[in-house]
Design a protein around this motif. Structure first.
Motif, PDB file in Angstrom:
ATOM      1  N   SER A  12      37.951  20.171  60.049  1.00 35.42           N
ATOM      2  CA  SER A  12      37.890  19.312  58.865  1.00 35.42           C
ATOM      3  C   SER A  12      38.039  20.090  57.564  1.00 35.42           C
ATOM      4  O   SER A  12      38.257  19.500  56.526  1.00 35.42           O
ATOM      5  N   ASN A  13      37.920  21.405  57.591  1.00 38.96           N
ATOM      6  CA  ASN A  13      38.122  22.190  56.376  1.00 38.96           C
ATOM      7  C   ASN A  13      38.936  23.444  56.699  1.00 38.96           C
ATOM      8  O   ASN A  13      39.089  23.812  57.858  1.00 38.96           O
ATOM      9  N   PRO A  14      39.472  24.110  55.660  1.00 41.12           N
ATOM     10  CA  PRO A  14      40.354  25.267  55.880  1.00 41.12           C
ATOM     11  C   PRO A  14      39.693  26.403  56.670  1.00 41.12           C
ATOM     12  O   PRO A  14      40.356  27.077  57.467  1.00 41.12           O
ATOM     13  N   HIS A  15      38.399  26.627  56.471  1.00 43.00           N
ATOM     14  CA  HIS A  15      37.698  27.701  57.185  1.00 43.00           C
ATOM     15  C   HIS A  15      37.687  27.410  58.685  1.00 43.00           C
ATOM     16  O   HIS A  15      37.930  28.301  59.509  1.00 43.00           O
ATOM     17  N   GLN A  16      37.422  26.172  59.052  1.00 48.42           N
ATOM     18  CA  GLN A  16      37.419  25.791  60.454  1.00 48.42           C
ATOM     19  C   GLN A  16      38.820  25.901  61.055  1.00 48.42           C
ATOM     20  O   GLN A  16      38.987  26.301  62.209  1.00 48.42           O
ATOM     21  N   ARG A  18      41.143  28.039  60.131  1.00 43.45           N
ATOM     22  CA  ARG A  18      41.396  29.471  60.347  1.00 43.45           C
ATOM     23  C   ARG A  18      40.684  29.961  61.615  1.00 43.45           C
ATOM     24  O   ARG A  18      41.251  30.727  62.402  1.00 43.45           O
ATOM     25  N   ASP A  19      39.425  29.552  61.786  1.00 47.61           N
ATOM     26  CA  ASP A  19      38.677  29.951  62.974  1.00 47.61           C
ATOM     27  C   ASP A  19      39.353  29.433  64.242  1.00 47.61           C
ATOM     28  O   ASP A  19      39.461  30.145  65.248  1.00 47.61           O
ATOM     29  N   GLN A  20      39.791  28.185  64.171  1.00 48.12           N
ATOM     30  CA  GLN A  20      40.452  27.589  65.316  1.00 48.12           C
ATOM     31  C   GLN A  20      41.775  28.316  65.631  1.00 48.12           C
ATOM     32  O   GLN A  20      42.084  28.593  66.787  1.00 48.12           O
ATOM     33  N   VAL A  21      42.521  28.658  64.597  1.00 44.16           N
ATOM     34  CA  VAL A  21      43.768  29.402  64.791  1.00 44.16           C
ATOM     35  C   VAL A  21      43.477  30.774  65.394  1.00 44.16           C
ATOM     36  O   VAL A  21      44.181  31.234  66.301  1.00 44.16           O
ATOM     37  N   GLU A  22      42.432  31.444  64.907  1.00 45.27           N
ATOM     38  CA  GLU A  22      42.081  32.772  65.422  1.00 45.27           C
ATOM     39  C   GLU A  22      41.684  32.695  66.903  1.00 45.27           C
ATOM     40  O   GLU A  22      42.097  33.532  67.710  1.00 45.27           O
ATOM     41  N   ARG A  23      40.894  31.678  67.266  1.00 40.69           N
ATOM     42  CA  ARG A  23      40.505  31.510  68.668  1.00 40.69           C
ATOM     43  C   ARG A  23      41.744  31.257  69.534  1.00 40.69           C
ATOM     44  O   ARG A  23      41.883  31.804  70.624  1.00 40.69           O
TER      45      ARG A  23
END
Length: 118
Positions: A12-16, A18-23
């Motif tokens: 729901s936000n840019p930080h999440q 990025r985390d999802q992309v990294e995972r």
């Protein structure tokens, strides 16, 4: 672009995001490594050969130890005159190794000559 899987909620936000992309990158990297390892036939064959070689060396050591124990048990059961005669024969063979090897070589050569004439 693909849709996220059903078990992973959307970010729901840019930080999440990025985390999802990294995972996802990490999972993809592990998947690629696993696939590369599966297709590396030469590497897998070398690993298997090393494993078999190690097992064979271990088995050879066990068999050698068992042979030493069996020889020791047999020598203990031999009568003293036979044991002395065997020790004398061993000493003669060691002292005359060159003559013994030459005689064995001549015997093999003679056997090969007789065998090829048939």
């Amino acid at each position: 672009m693909t849709r996220p899987s059903q078990d992973e909620p959307t970010a729901s936000n840019p930080h999440q995001v990025r985390d999802q992309v990294e995972r996802t990158r990490q999972e993809l990297g592990r998947t690629v490594e696993a696939l590369a390892a599966r297709t590396d036939i030469r590497g897998r064959a070398q690993e298997k050969a090393a494993e078999v070689k190690e097992q064979a060396a271990a088995k050879a050591g066990e068999l050698k130890a068992e042979a030493v124990r069996a020889t020791s048990r047999l020598q203990d059961k031999l009568p003293d005159p036979v044991r002395a005669q065997a020790a004398h024969g061993t000493r003669l063979a060691r002292d005359n190794r060159t003559v013994l090897l030459a005689a064995a070589g001549a015997g093999v050569a003679l056997w090969l000559l007789c065998r090829t004439k048939r």
